[in-house]
Design a protein around this motif. Structure first.
Motif, PDB file in Angstrom:
ATOM      1  N   ALA A 229       0.632  -1.387   0.351  1.00 25.90           N
ATOM      2  CA  ALA A 229       0.304   0.206  -0.267  1.00 25.90           C
ATOM      3  C   ALA A 229       0.863   1.204  -0.048  1.00 25.90           C
ATOM      4  O   ALA A 229       1.413   2.186  -0.931  1.00 25.90           O
ATOM      5  CB  ALA A 229      -0.703  -0.235   1.017  1.00 25.90           C
ATOM      6  N   THR A 230       2.069   1.284   0.879  1.00 28.47           N
ATOM      7  CA  THR A 230       2.383   2.223   1.106  1.00 28.47           C
ATOM      8  C   THR A 230       3.651   2.931  -0.647  1.00 28.47           C
ATOM      9  O   THR A 230       3.484   3.690  -1.360  1.00 28.47           O
ATOM     10  CB  THR A 230       3.995   2.186   2.175  1.00 28.47           C
ATOM     11  N   MET A 231       3.840   1.379  -0.766  1.00 22.01           N
ATOM     12  CA  MET A 231       4.469   1.805  -2.300  1.00 22.01           C
ATOM     13  C   MET A 231       3.742   2.413  -3.400  1.00 22.01           C
ATOM     14  O   MET A 231       4.121   3.149  -3.749  1.00 22.01           O
ATOM     15  CB  MET A 231       5.291   0.463  -2.184  1.00 22.01           C
ATOM     16  N   ALA A 232       2.742   2.054  -3.230  1.00 19.05           N
ATOM     17  CA  ALA A 232       1.290   2.202  -4.355  1.00 19.05           C
ATOM     18  C   ALA A 232       1.376   3.838  -4.294  1.00 19.05           C
ATOM     19  O   ALA A 232       1.266   4.003  -5.075  1.00 19.05           O
ATOM     20  CB  ALA A 232       0.311   1.265  -4.198  1.00 19.05           C
ATOM     21  N   TRP A 233       1.120   3.716  -3.301  1.00 17.73           N
ATOM     22  CA  TRP A 233       0.749   5.170  -2.842  1.00 17.73           C
ATOM     23  C   TRP A 233       2.054   6.275  -3.467  1.00 17.73           C
ATOM     24  O   TRP A 233       1.910   7.750  -4.244  1.00 17.73           O
ATOM     25  CB  TRP A 233       1.034   5.600  -1.840  1.00 17.73           C
ATOM     26  N   LEU A 234       3.573   6.143  -2.732  1.00 17.43           N
ATOM     27  CA  LEU A 234       4.628   6.628  -3.031  1.00 17.43           C
ATOM     28  C   LEU A 234       4.803   6.674  -4.637  1.00 17.43           C
ATOM     29  O   LEU A 234       5.570   8.204  -4.869  1.00 17.43           O
ATOM     30  CB  LEU A 234       5.536   6.255  -2.555  1.00 17.43           C
ATOM     31  N   GLN A 235       5.153   5.812  -5.740  1.00 14.60           N
ATOM     32  CA  GLN A 235       5.149   6.065  -6.687  1.00 14.60           C
ATOM     33  C   GLN A 235       3.751   6.886  -7.546  1.00 14.60           C
ATOM     34  O   GLN A 235       4.310   7.040  -8.716  1.00 14.60           O
ATOM     35  CB  GLN A 235       4.447   4.390  -7.864  1.00 14.60           C
ATOM     36  N   GLN A 236       2.637   7.427  -7.413  1.00 13.16           N
ATOM     37  CA  GLN A 236       1.789   8.189  -7.442  1.00 13.16           C
ATOM     38  C   GLN A 236       1.886   9.187  -6.768  1.00 13.16           C
ATOM     39  O   GLN A 236       1.608  10.606  -7.698  1.00 13.16           O
ATOM     40  CB  GLN A 236       0.381   7.928  -6.940  1.00 13.16           C
ATOM     41  N   GLN A 237       3.475  10.000  -6.509  1.00 17.12           N
ATOM     42  CA  GLN A 237       3.429  11.451  -5.588  1.00 17.12           C
ATOM     43  C   GLN A 237       4.101  12.205  -6.953  1.00 17.12           C
ATOM     44  O   GLN A 237       4.769  11.347  -7.049  1.00 17.12           O
ATOM     45  CB  GLN A 237       4.118  10.982  -4.387  1.00 17.12           C
ATOM     46  N   GLU A 238       3.642  13.562  -6.643  1.00 17.69           N
ATOM     47  CA  GLU A 238       5.190  13.804  -7.765  1.00 17.69           C
ATOM     48  C   GLU A 238       6.543  14.122  -7.448  1.00 17.69           C
ATOM     49  O   GLU A 238       6.690  13.993  -6.372  1.00 17.69           O
ATOM     50  CB  GLU A 238       3.873  15.572  -7.657  1.00 17.69           C
ATOM     51  N   ASP A 239       7.093  14.436  -8.328  1.00 13.20           N
ATOM     52  CA  ASP A 239       8.478  13.840  -8.476  1.00 13.20           C
ATOM     53  C   ASP A 239       9.088  13.173  -8.097  1.00 13.20           C
ATOM     54  O   ASP A 239      10.128  12.892  -7.887  1.00 13.20           O
ATOM     55  CB  ASP A 239       8.879  15.399  -7.518  1.00 13.20           C
ATOM     56  N   ILE A 240       8.402  11.806  -7.484  1.00 15.20           N
ATOM     57  CA  ILE A 240       9.279  10.280  -7.360  1.00 15.20           C
ATOM     58  C   ILE A 240       8.633   9.671  -8.898  1.00 15.20           C
ATOM     59  O   ILE A 240       7.824   9.568 -10.110  1.00 15.20           O
ATOM     60  CB  ILE A 240       7.554  10.174  -6.476  1.00 15.20           C
ATOM     61  N   ASP A 241      10.149   8.949  -9.454  1.00 19.93           N
ATOM     62  CA  ASP A 241      11.160   8.148 -10.422  1.00 19.93           C
ATOM     63  C   ASP A 241       9.755   7.145 -10.318  1.00 19.93           C
ATOM     64  O   ASP A 241       9.846   6.085  -9.694  1.00 19.93           O
ATOM     65  CB  ASP A 241      11.552   8.223 -10.760  1.00 19.93           C
ATOM     66  N   PRO A 242       8.296   6.896 -11.121  1.00 17.29           N
ATOM     67  CA  PRO A 242       7.296   5.488 -10.429  1.00 17.29           C
ATOM     68  C   PRO A 242       8.265   3.599 -11.559  1.00 17.29           C
ATOM     69  O   PRO A 242       8.300   3.179 -10.645  1.00 17.29           O
ATOM     70  CB  PRO A 242       7.085   5.589 -11.384  1.00 17.29           C
ATOM     71  N   GLN A 243      10.238   4.646 -11.807  1.00 22.70           N
ATOM     72  CA  GLN A 243      10.252   3.183 -12.823  1.00 22.70           C
ATOM     73  C   GLN A 243      11.447   3.300 -11.965  1.00 22.70           C
ATOM     74  O   GLN A 243      12.525   2.529 -12.179  1.00 22.70           O
ATOM     75  CB  GLN A 243      10.922   3.664 -13.836  1.00 22.70           C
ATOM     76  N   LYS A 244      12.330   3.672 -10.784  1.00 18.64           N
ATOM     77  CA  LYS A 244      12.844   3.657  -9.642  1.00 18.64           C
ATOM     78  C   LYS A 244      12.154   3.863  -8.191  1.00 18.64           C
ATOM     79  O   LYS A 244      12.848   4.685  -7.533  1.00 18.64           O
ATOM     80  CB  LYS A 244      14.368   4.543 -10.058  1.00 18.64           C
ATOM     81  N   THR A 245      11.780   3.137  -8.002  1.00 23.59           N
ATOM     82  CA  THR A 245      10.864   2.797  -6.675  1.00 23.59           C
ATOM     83  C   THR A 245      11.897   1.068  -5.882  1.00 23.59           C
ATOM     84  O   THR A 245      10.939   0.567  -6.823  1.00 23.59           O
ATOM     85  CB  THR A 245       9.069   3.342  -6.824  1.00 23.59           C
ATOM     86  N   GLY A 246      12.174   1.652  -4.655  1.00 19.54           N
ATOM     87  CA  GLY A 246      12.229   0.429  -4.514  1.00 19.54           C
ATOM     88  C   GLY A 246      11.339   0.314  -3.041  1.00 19.54           C
ATOM     89  O   GLY A 246      11.031   1.468  -1.857  1.00 19.54           O
ATOM     90  N   LEU A 247      12.067  -1.056  -2.427  1.00 19.06           N
ATOM     91  CA  LEU A 247      11.745  -1.233  -0.650  1.00 19.06           C
ATOM     92  C   LEU A 247      13.150  -1.769   0.298  1.00 19.06           C
ATOM     93  O   LEU A 247      13.897  -2.324  -0.786  1.00 19.06           O
ATOM     94  CB  LEU A 247      10.659  -2.768  -1.143  1.00 19.06           C
ATOM     95  N   LEU A 248      13.212  -1.245   1.261  1.00 19.59           N
ATOM     96  CA  LEU A 248      14.239  -1.696   1.589  1.00 19.59           C
ATOM     97  C   LEU A 248      13.482  -2.089   3.236  1.00 19.59           C
ATOM     98  O   LEU A 248      12.664  -1.163   4.111  1.00 19.59           O
ATOM     99  CB  LEU A 248      14.802  -0.212   2.136  1.00 19.59           C
ATOM    100  N   GLY A 249      13.882  -3.278   3.638  1.00 22.85           N
ATOM    101  CA  GLY A 249      13.404  -3.764   4.903  1.00 22.85           C
ATOM    102  C   GLY A 249      15.053  -4.281   5.546  1.00 22.85           C
ATOM    103  O   GLY A 249      15.774  -4.589   5.513  1.00 22.85           O
ATOM    104  N   HIS A 250      14.809  -4.049   6.876  1.00 20.26           N
ATOM    105  CA  HIS A 250      15.309  -4.077   7.583  1.00 20.26           C
ATOM    106  C   HIS A 250      14.715  -5.496   8.899  1.00 20.26           C
ATOM    107  O   HIS A 250      13.333  -5.436   8.834  1.00 20.26           O
ATOM    108  CB  HIS A 250      15.877  -3.264   9.148  1.00 20.26           C
ATOM    109  N   SER A 251      15.197  -6.427   8.910  1.00 19.25           N
ATOM    110  CA  SER A 251      14.881  -7.739   9.813  1.00 19.25           C
ATOM    111  C   SER A 251      14.110  -8.608   8.735  1.00 19.25           C
ATOM    112  O   SER A 251      13.726  -8.922   8.024  1.00 19.25           O
ATOM    113  CB  SER A 251      15.289  -7.633  11.794  1.00 19.25           C
TER     114      SER A 251
END
Length: 454
Positions: A229-251
């Motif tokens: 849900a959060t990644m889909a939201w982020l990809q839709q935001q202004e000035d965000i590159d939807p072709q270079k959006t990723g996930l970083l997970g700790h543990s």
């Protein structure tokens, strides 16, 4: 962040505790002298709605803010108890800043003296300080089943589009900053990346801070839903590159990233100290590594290990939580070890094994999802990580990816870094709060460099 040992493991490995009051209000610290280690504790007592309440921190276990069920004061006597954890403390105020008492858990009683803390803020030189050369905005992001996630987006100033990523926390309820022992793990990470031209979204776990939902009833699969849900939201935001959006997970956040990636399709994944082996094996390995690092004798570690192995096997055999509950009850009737346990000890074990998270986590095998990953992956770990062994888990991650779609993989094991990527001496959780460094600068630089190169 509880990047950290699940509480249920901690209770198998160590005793834990809690306490405090109105002339007793404030923070009190003491150390349990156990046979093979010292266990420092900090208890915070305050008045809430006209009633005394207590929470407990166990820095060595990476656990903070555990609520106690009851706090009672009668003249100079303080009593604190938490039946779900089998904990009880009774002490006498012998001076305004000193309490002498007895701590009991699961039938064992140990003397415990508490000293009122003269609070001093530990040094945390990496905690971000203004001015901030990037934009910061707060949001509520919808997830599944009506969950709302409180989040902060930090975005570089200037003309985009910017590469971006979502930060996913590890085990235990975490706020968006990943606060643990006054380290702000995710805030430090987000600040560094956004200063280097990368947008970062971090959010409170469900049921924490501004997020709705019930953390206690959530599983790793629910956390993966929040990642999607959060990644889909982020990809839709202004000035965000939807072709270079990723996930970083700790543990455990790395597991959530892998599960989410099978349906949401991030452009890259960063795994920081993330498991590569099944949950039951990970916890057993974690337990043994901590026992060994503390020189706990085999006479003490073997019974705990064998009990966990049997209980985990029962969980894996069960097809439902209800069936697992029946198997546990039958085992308690048959196994000799339970004949020597107090009712409180049995209650503590039951509390640790009865929730949905542990039932799913024990059988969760990362390779199921590693086989489906197609995007570039950066896997990082420290060779002093006692919670997610670097060699075993890094090899499993590499094998899982190779047996699947064979995406580009870069892996790095840092000498002298612990589970939180701090420069450490032993890797034990007791060091986490003692170390002033929040994240080793080399790790921060490597993450930025890798994102810019892909």
């Amino acid at each position: 962040m509880n990047r950290f040992l699940p509480l249920y493991f901690l209770l198998f490995a160590f005793p834990t505790l809690m306490a405090q009051s109105p002339t007793f209000e404030g923070s009190w610290s003491g150390t349990l002298q156990l046979p093979s280690l010292e266990l420092p504790l900090v208890w915070h007592i305050k008045t809430t709605q006209g009633k005394l309440t207590t929470t407990m921190d166990s820095p060595a276990q990476g656990v903070n803010g555990i609520p106690m069920a009851q706090t009672q004061v009668n003249s100079d006597i303080l009593v604190i108890s938490s039946p779900p954890h089998g904990l009880h403390f009774k002490g006498t105020l012998i001076r305004p800043d000193s309490i002498s008492g007895q701590f009991s858990q699961a039938g064992t009683t140990i003397p415990l003296s508490l000293v009122k803390a003269q609070h001093s803020t530990p040094q945390r030189p990496q905690t971000p300080k203004p001015p901030f050369p990037y934009e910061s905005s707060n949001h509520l992001i919808p997830s599944k089943n009506g969950i709302q996630l409180g989040a902060t987006l930090t975005k570089p100033t200037g003309k985009g589009p910017f590469p971006a990523l979502v930060l996913l926390s590890g085990s235990g309820p975490q706020n968006r900053n990943g606060t643990l022992m006054e380290h702000e793990f995710f805030w430090v990470l987000a600040d560094h990346l956004s200063r280097k031209g990368i947008a970062v979204l971090r959010f409170d776990d469900r049921g924490v801070g501004s997020s709705t939902g019930n953390y206690a009833q959530a599983t790793t699969y629910n956390f993966a839903e929040d990642a999607q849900a959060t990644m889909a939201w982020l990809q839709q935001q202004e000035d965000i590159d939807p072709q270079k959006t990723g996930l970083l997970g700790h543990s455990e956040g790395g597991l959530a990233a892998l599960i989410a990636a099978t349906t949401s399709g991030p452009d890259f994944i960063i795994l920081m100290a993330s498991p590569g082996i099944r949950g039951d094996r990970l916890i057993l390995n974690q337990q043994q590594a901590l026992f060994s690092a503390q020189n706990i004798p085999e006479t003490q570690s073997k019974p705990a290990r064998e009990l966990n192995e049997t209980l985990f096997a029962l969980a894996l055999e069960a097809k439902s939580m209800e069936e697992f509950a029946v198997k546990r009850a039958n085992y308690q009737k048959e196994a000799p070890i339970f004949q020597f346990m107090t009712p409180q000890q049995k209650q503590a074990i039951e509390a640790q094994l009865s929730g949905p998270w542990i039932f799913d986590y024990l059988r969760l095998d990362p390779k199921t999802y590693l086989h489906q990953i197609a995007c570039p992956v950066l896997a990082l770990n420290g060779d002093l990580d006692l919670q997610v062994d670097a060699t075993t888990n890094m090899e499993a991650i590499a094998q899982g990816l190779k047996q699947g779609k064979q995406p580009p993989l870069e892996k790095r094991i840092y000498p002298g870094l612990n589970h939180l990527f701090q420069t450490a001496t032993t890797g034990l959780p007791t060091e986490y709060g003692e170390i002033t460094e929040t994240i080793a600068p080399k790790v921060l630089a490597d993450i930025v460099g890798w994102i810019n190169e892909i």
